[in-house]
Scaffold this active site. Structure first.
Site, PDB file in Angstrom:
ATOM      1  N   ASP A  74       0.817  -1.203   0.000  1.00  0.00           N
ATOM      2  CA  ASP A  74       0.000   0.000   0.000  1.00  0.00           C
ATOM      3  C   ASP A  74       0.861   1.267   0.000  1.00  0.00           C
ATOM      4  O   ASP A  74       0.492   2.274  -0.607  1.00  0.00           O
ATOM      5  CB  ASP A  74      -0.943  -0.001   1.211  1.00  0.00           C
ATOM      6  CG  ASP A  74      -2.153   0.885   0.998  1.00  0.00           C
ATOM      7  OD1 ASP A  74      -2.810   0.737  -0.057  1.00  0.00           O
ATOM      8  OD2 ASP A  74      -2.432   1.749   1.846  1.00  0.00           O
ATOM      9  N   CYS A 165     -11.410   3.985  -4.415  1.00  0.00           N
ATOM     10  CA  CYS A 165     -10.333   4.013  -3.414  1.00  0.00           C
ATOM     11  C   CYS A 165     -10.788   4.801  -2.193  1.00  0.00           C
ATOM     12  O   CYS A 165     -10.602   4.377  -1.052  1.00  0.00           O
ATOM     13  CB  CYS A 165      -9.069   4.659  -3.965  1.00  0.00           C
ATOM     14  SG  CYS A 165      -8.735   4.307  -5.684  1.00  0.00           S
ATOM     15  N   TYR A 169     -12.769   2.715   1.320  1.00  0.00           N
ATOM     16  CA  TYR A 169     -12.045   2.848   2.591  1.00  0.00           C
ATOM     17  C   TYR A 169     -12.881   3.598   3.639  1.00  0.00           C
ATOM     18  O   TYR A 169     -12.866   3.247   4.812  1.00  0.00           O
ATOM     19  CB  TYR A 169     -10.685   3.527   2.381  1.00  0.00           C
ATOM     20  CG  TYR A 169      -9.598   2.523   2.059  1.00  0.00           C
ATOM     21  CD1 TYR A 169      -9.643   1.765   0.890  1.00  0.00           C
ATOM     22  CD2 TYR A 169      -8.531   2.313   2.927  1.00  0.00           C
ATOM     23  CE1 TYR A 169      -8.664   0.830   0.597  1.00  0.00           C
ATOM     24  CE2 TYR A 169      -7.532   1.372   2.627  1.00  0.00           C
ATOM     25  CZ  TYR A 169      -7.608   0.639   1.468  1.00  0.00           C
ATOM     26  OH  TYR A 169      -6.640  -0.289   1.186  1.00  0.00           O
ATOM     27  N   TYR A 196      -9.430   5.916   8.707  1.00  0.00           N
ATOM     28  CA  TYR A 196     -10.413   5.855   7.618  1.00  0.00           C
ATOM     29  C   TYR A 196     -11.855   6.080   8.070  1.00  0.00           C
ATOM     30  O   TYR A 196     -12.725   6.311   7.237  1.00  0.00           O
ATOM     31  CB  TYR A 196     -10.273   4.528   6.861  1.00  0.00           C
ATOM     32  CG  TYR A 196      -8.941   4.437   6.150  1.00  0.00           C
ATOM     33  CD1 TYR A 196      -8.612   5.353   5.139  1.00  0.00           C
ATOM     34  CD2 TYR A 196      -7.988   3.491   6.503  1.00  0.00           C
ATOM     35  CE1 TYR A 196      -7.386   5.305   4.504  1.00  0.00           C
ATOM     36  CE2 TYR A 196      -6.756   3.433   5.866  1.00  0.00           C
ATOM     37  CZ  TYR A 196      -6.465   4.340   4.873  1.00  0.00           C
ATOM     38  OH  TYR A 196      -5.249   4.302   4.238  1.00  0.00           O
ATOM     39  N   GLU A 238      -9.794  -3.194  -5.430  1.00  0.00           N
ATOM     40  CA  GLU A 238      -9.670  -3.001  -3.981  1.00  0.00           C
ATOM     41  C   GLU A 238      -9.816  -4.347  -3.258  1.00  0.00           C
ATOM     42  O   GLU A 238      -9.068  -4.653  -2.336  1.00  0.00           O
ATOM     43  CB  GLU A 238     -10.720  -2.008  -3.460  1.00  0.00           C
ATOM     44  CG  GLU A 238     -10.468  -0.558  -3.855  1.00  0.00           C
ATOM     45  CD  GLU A 238      -9.198   0.020  -3.214  1.00  0.00           C
ATOM     46  OE1 GLU A 238      -8.638  -0.601  -2.307  1.00  0.00           O
ATOM     47  OE2 GLU A 238      -8.759   1.090  -3.653  1.00  0.00           O
TER      48      GLU A 238
HETATM   49  C1  LIG Z   1      -5.274   0.184  -2.269  1.00  0.00           C
HETATM   50  C2  LIG Z   1      -5.766   1.396  -1.552  1.00  0.00           C
HETATM   51  N1  LIG Z   1      -6.911   1.971  -1.941  1.00  0.00           N
HETATM   52  C3  LIG Z   1      -7.368   3.068  -1.305  1.00  0.00           C
HETATM   53  C4  LIG Z   1      -6.696   3.613  -0.240  1.00  0.00           C
HETATM   54  C5  LIG Z   1      -7.260   4.789   0.507  1.00  0.00           C
HETATM   55  O1  LIG Z   1      -6.530   5.893   0.323  1.00  0.00           O
HETATM   56  C6  LIG Z   1      -5.480   2.993   0.125  1.00  0.00           C
HETATM   57  N2  LIG Z   1      -4.739   3.462   1.152  1.00  0.00           N
HETATM   58  N3  LIG Z   1      -5.051   1.898  -0.544  1.00  0.00           N
END
Ligand SMILES: Cc1ncc(CO)c(N)n1
Length: 260
Positions: A74, A165, A169, A196, A238
């Site tokens: 990430d 994204c 989250y 988040y 995701e």
């Molecule tokens: C893969 C991924 N998608 C979204 C976010 C949210 O910013 C993140 N940190 N990582």
């Protein structure tokens, strides 16, 4: 896999309810095109929330090495995610849009990835190891997907590509915080959930949803379907990002990991 009870709560995303602009955009009060996108992705979206990585993160039993694998992938993902926002900025002269893109890039480096750095420091992983991690096939597929949209697409394509994204989250963060509220205090992944679950993080999605809603007015069905596909691909990506991290899988097939 540790057995964790599946989430059986009914989710308050109400597909039939009319949008009430007076209430503002909320997870349970979405304008029409956002609702269409959310409905199109619903099966994957709910499977995503119920997958082992998120269940175990929620109840605190996720193995540290799976979480570390995820965070390293990430960390690298976020750098490309910042580039996508930088490219979006080049597609417009609207100062409000430009400002949003700059703010996202800034919070990626000052807020979001600092949580990654703190966790990794706690796990004894150095900054140079973080910067030199081997990217997994799944993570590469995801970033290649959004980068190609960012290079080749227009502003609307990019807004729709980054919406999953932000929104997935925010949605999962808020739901985890609610569902596991009783044990969050002692959960080792609490900082992650806390980041988040906030209203501030959700506001990024609100901004995107509002702008997308405005920009799709008057577009033909073919174009709307294109956008729906971009969105659904994002939600699938995701899902796979977490699921491949759970399996700690670098290559498309696990047996190929050993070949490297
Ligand atoms: C893969 C991924 N998608 C979204 C976010 C949210 O910013 C993140 N940190 N990582």
């Amino acid at each position: 896999m540790a057995s964790v009870a599946p989430n059986t709560n009914t989710y308050d995303f109400a597909i039939d309810e009319e949008f009430d602009p007076a209430k503002g955009i909320r997870l349970d009060n979405l304008p029409p095109f956002a609702r269409r996108l959310r409905a199109a992705a619903d099966v994957v979206w709910e499977d995503g929330y119920n997958q082992p990585f998120l269940r175990e993160l929620g109840n605190g039993t996720l193995k540290q090495e799976r979480f570390a694998f995820y965070l390293l992938q990430d960390y690298r993902y976020l750098a490309d995610y910042a580039k996508v926002h930088a490219l979006a900025l080049t597609k417009t002269r609207d100062p409000e849009v430009m400002k949003f893109m700059v703010n996202v890039q800034n919070s990626i480096f000052s807020v979001e990835s600092s949580v990654h750095r703190k966790y990794m420091a706690g796990f004894g992983v150095s900054e140079s190891e973080m910067n030199n991690v081997r990217q997994s096939a799944f993570a590469r597929a995801y970033t290649s997907d959004i980068l190609s949209i960012a290079y080749g697409g227009d502003l609307l394509d990019i807004l729709v590509a980054v919406l999953p994204c932000a929104w997935v989250y925010a949605d999962y963060g808020q739901r985890l915080a609610k569902e596991f509220a009783d044990t969050l205090d002692t959960n080792p992944f609490r900082t992650w959930v806390d980041m988040y679950k906030t209203e501030e993080f959700w506001q990024g999605s609100v901004w995107l949803i509002e702008h997308i809603e405005h920009m799709v007015q008057g577009l033909g069905e073919e174009r709307l379907q294109e956008l729906e596909e971009i969105f659904c691909n994002g939600v699938q990506n995701e899902y796979m990002f977490w699921s491949s991290a759970y399996d700690m899988q670098y290559s498309w097939k696990p047996q190929w990991d050993k070949a490297r």
